[in-house]
Write an enzyme that holds these catalytic residues in place. Structure first.
Site, PDB file in Angstrom:
ATOM      1  N   GLU B 247       1.010  -1.313   0.308  1.00 41.79           N
ATOM      2  CA  GLU B 247       0.033  -0.002  -0.059  1.00 41.79           C
ATOM      3  C   GLU B 247       0.830   1.401  -0.219  1.00 41.79           C
ATOM      4  O   GLU B 247       0.685   2.157  -0.756  1.00 41.79           O
ATOM      5  CB  GLU B 247      -0.850   0.031   1.252  1.00 41.79           C
ATOM      6  CG  GLU B 247      -2.199  -0.816   1.078  1.00 41.79           C
ATOM      7  CD  GLU B 247      -2.136  -2.021   1.708  1.00 41.79           C
ATOM      8  OE1 GLU B 247      -1.003  -2.632   1.846  1.00 41.79           O
ATOM      9  OE2 GLU B 247      -3.256  -2.647   1.800  1.00 41.79           O
ATOM     10  N   GLU B 248       1.972   1.207   0.708  1.00 38.34           N
ATOM     11  CA  GLU B 248       2.724   2.195   0.985  1.00 38.34           C
ATOM     12  C   GLU B 248       3.451   2.743  -0.446  1.00 38.34           C
ATOM     13  O   GLU B 248       3.405   3.823  -0.672  1.00 38.34           O
ATOM     14  CB  GLU B 248       3.817   1.985   1.902  1.00 38.34           C
ATOM     15  CG  GLU B 248       4.843   3.044   2.049  1.00 38.34           C
ATOM     16  CD  GLU B 248       6.040   3.085   3.318  1.00 38.34           C
ATOM     17  OE1 GLU B 248       5.604   2.291   4.090  1.00 38.34           O
ATOM     18  OE2 GLU B 248       6.914   3.446   3.180  1.00 38.34           O
ATOM     19  N   ARG B 249       3.951   1.535  -1.104  1.00 40.15           N
ATOM     20  CA  ARG B 249       4.671   1.815  -2.561  1.00 40.15           C
ATOM     21  C   ARG B 249       3.401   2.306  -3.488  1.00 40.15           C
ATOM     22  O   ARG B 249       3.864   3.267  -4.341  1.00 40.15           O
ATOM     23  CB  ARG B 249       5.158   0.707  -2.951  1.00 40.15           C
ATOM     24  CG  ARG B 249       6.513   0.173  -2.175  1.00 40.15           C
ATOM     25  CD  ARG B 249       6.888  -1.488  -2.594  1.00 40.15           C
ATOM     26  NE  ARG B 249       7.777  -1.222  -1.173  1.00 40.15           N
ATOM     27  CZ  ARG B 249       8.253  -2.656  -0.935  1.00 40.15           C
ATOM     28  NH1 ARG B 249       7.749  -3.595  -1.705  1.00 40.15           N
ATOM     29  NH2 ARG B 249       9.020  -3.171  -0.147  1.00 40.15           N
ATOM     30  N   GLY B 369       9.831   5.441   2.087  1.00 43.75           N
ATOM     31  CA  GLY B 369       9.189   4.442   1.631  1.00 43.75           C
ATOM     32  C   GLY B 369       9.944   3.201   1.017  1.00 43.75           C
ATOM     33  O   GLY B 369       9.259   2.640  -0.106  1.00 43.75           O
TER      34      GLY B 369
END
Lengths: 249, 395
Positions: B247-249, B369
């Site tokens: 999700e972060e990426r 990230g």
């Protein structure tokens, strides 16, 4: 009470429009479209009246292409109960739209029509007034305040040089100005709920209205580029230029 | 991916929110080196924008990831990269594992208020001596009866000075470096707003960009947390975190797309207006051809990223696509914004132009990230190109 709210799909207010090179109109290819900001204010006012218990049903109406369903869905997400799309490709002129709205007011037995004072594409500022004339009912235009007490409507309208307060009876046509309210954002839960709300499409022919343009556009051009200003040395220079060059004093 | 009219209305709503509730305050927040997270998050929460994919039991909408994706793109248009990043920490970095694996109690206590915007969350993985090498973290959570006693420090913590709780990765015991860590919800403040016992803010970190986003070094000295505030199983934290990185990426890639579309639009407006040698700057072939190249590259990035979004929506392992999208977006941000800034001339180098802030802010994404090099390692692993013995720990 039932309210009809008009919603127009127009070029987004953030877009800097350009005239087409053949001067036939404004270049709309790949241009972002949105609900006319004045229409948003009209929708917001209708929703507030409903929240205050003064309105039972809000019907959003748009005259436009199939893509205008997006703006109607937005109106539903903001709180309208159902929507009607009157399918029409190409330019729509104020008289044609007023005739469509007139037919729908009769069909829906609406008590009030809320519209933006104008749409930001053509800036005509005519539809509400023409509709009131067709309905032969009172109109309150450019309003910045609205109070409803039974059949009685009190409004404040923004006129040159001040504010004018008037009262009239429903049914009536009301066009809204910028300062009436600040429209809310469509929340995600309401956007999803709006999927369930009815959106009907009708052809203008079904309503017995002919939307063919009555006006011929001769040409559309960009506004002339303004000349750069100059800095004058003294007040005397300024007065001299105002008198002899600009000839305004 | 075919977007519905709901996606479009949602995007429009998010875009208006950015234009009216965030952008007008960006200058001030950048100057003050902080933005009012609590106030802003409450407004976002009320619109449902903090819980797009979160379960309905905690106040979310339970929608598929494509809806969150259109919001991320719109947030990216913001005049400051710091605000969307802080929102992304709340929605896509600190909370996905909690939503997936948290018990009802821990979700009600920490996730529900993160969805409503009542609480600000942060993610605690990196430490002073371990960042990209996640398995090397040293913060320990030692069991004592029904509590964990946590000691260590967490670095580069976005939202760190304002957050109410941290989704923390800590070593809970065991030999295997991928099986000895757990994710734990650690309060950073008591209900009265004071610091939770044992938690201290060691420093607020100054950065070259993302100025309105607070970044902290936080220390934990024997901080007591009930064991039941752990997310999921003990020892599974590293695996959960690796999943949570998807999700972060994707968030990073999607918000970068919004930022780059906006950078191009702002630059095009500028070069149409700005005149040089008697004609708009845009009239120079070197300028309009370069802009065409940048649009082409951005379209490629968008296609790749949305393939990643579709992969998430289909329930597949999006790791390779999300990592490629993150890498590609960070690199394109550096070249695209640099090219745009060039055509702004002196204005581009002045702090008052939007493009110069985008230039400073976007540089983070090749580092934060998961650095570009970490993405490359992950992609290599998925392509089976990683020579034996040099494998990175991040999948």
């Amino acid at each position: 009470m039932k309210v009809l709210v008009a919603v127009k799909r127009v070029v987004d207010y953030n877009v800097k429009v350009r005239a087409k090179s053949d001067q036939s109109g404004v270049d709309l290819a790949n241009v972002k479209m949105a609900m006319n900001p004045f229409c948003e204010i009209a929708v917001e006012e209708a929703v507030r009246l409903k929240e205050a218990g003064k309105v039972e049903e809000i019907v959003a109406v748009s005259v436009g292409p199939d893509a205008a369903q997006e703006q109607l869905r937005t109106a539903l997400a903001l709180g309208a109960d159902r929507a009607i799309l009157v399918r029409h490709e190409g330019e729509s002129e104020p008289l044609g739209v007023a005739k469509v709205l007139h037919k729908l007011v009769e069909r829906e037995q609406a008590d009030m029509v809320l519209l933006g004072k104008q749409a930001i594409d053509d800036d005509n500022n005519q539809t509400g007034q023409m509709l009131a004339a067709l309905m032969n009912r009172p109109q309150g235009t450019f309003i910045s305040e609205l109070n409803i007490d039974g059949e009685q409507v009190s409004i404040t309208r923004e006129v040159d040089g001040g504010l004018q307060k008037i009262r009239f009876q429903l049914p009536a046509v009301i066009t809204v100005d910028l300062r009436l309210n600040e429209p809310r954002y469509a929340s995600l839960p309401n956007i999803m709920k709006a999927r369930q709300k009815p959106l009907d499409a009708v052809d203008p022919a079904e309503l017995g209205v002919d939307l063919e343009p009555r006006l011929a556009v001769l040409k559309v051009t960009d506004p002339p580029v303004r000349q750069a200003g100059i800095v004058v040395e003294t007040v005397a220079d300024l007065v001299d230029k105002l008198r002899n060059e600009a000839k305004v004093i | 991916m075919q977007l519905t009219s709901e996606h479009k209305i949602l995007a429009e709503s998010a875009r208006r929110f950015v234009q009216q509730e965030i952008d007008p305050h960006v200058e001030q927040w950048e100057r003050e080196r902080i933005f009012p997270a609590r106030e802003l998050f409450r407004k976002l929460g009320a619109l449902g924008l903090l819980g797009v994919t979160k379960p309905e039991q905690v106040g979310g909408l339970g929608l598929d990831y494509s809806y969150a994706a259109v919001v991320h793109q719109e947030l990216g248009r913001c005049l400051s990269g710091g605000v969307p990043m802080a929102i992304g920490v709340q929605t896509d970095m600190a909370t996905p594992a909690l939503a997936r694996f948290g018990s009802d109690e821990v979700r009600q206590r920490f996730l529900a208020p993160a969805v409503s915007g009542e609480m600000v969350a942060c993610i605690g993985v990196s430490e002073p001596d371990a960042g990209s090498d996640v398995a090397a973290i040293r913060t320990r959570a030692v069991r004592d009866g029904d509590d964990y006693v946590i000691s260590g420090s967490k670095m580069w913590i976005t939202n760190g000075t304002q957050a109410d709780w941290m989704c923390m990765l800590a070593v809970t015991g065991g030999d295997h470096r991928h099986r000895n860590k757990s994710l734990i919800c650690v309060p950073l403040r008591d209900e009265d707003g004071s610091r939770y016992p044992g938690v201290s803010l060691t420093s607020k970190i100054e950065k070259i960009g993302m100025h309105c986003s607070d970044t902290a070094l936080l220390s934990f000295d024997e901080v007591r947390v009930p064991v039941r505030w752990r997310i999921g199983e003990e020892g599974e934290g590293f695996i959960y975190q690796m999943q949570q990185f998807q999700e972060e990426r994707l968030f990073a890639a999607l918000s970068t797309i919004g930022a780059l579309e906006q950078a191009l639009a702002e630059t095009e407006d500028y070069v149409r207006e700005r005149r040089i040698f008697g004609a708009p700057v845009l009239n120079n072939q070197v300028v309009h051809y370069r802009l065409a190249e940048l649009h082409t590259e951005l379209a490629g990035l968008k296609a790749l990223t949305w393939q990643g979004v579709e992969s998430v929506v289909a329930g597949e392992d999006a790791t390779p696509l999300a990592s490629m999208a993150k890498l590609s977006s960070a690199r394109l941000a550096r070249t695209l914004i640099d090219s745009c800034l060039q055509y702004w001339g002196g204005m581009g180098y002045s702090s008052e132009s939007a493009i110069s802030r985008r230039y400073r802010d976007s540089r983070l994404w090749s580092i934060g990230g998961g650095a570009d090099e970490v993405m490359l390692g992950i992609i290599c692993k998925h392509l089976d190109l990683m020579p034996g013995g040099t494998e990175g720990d991040r999948r």
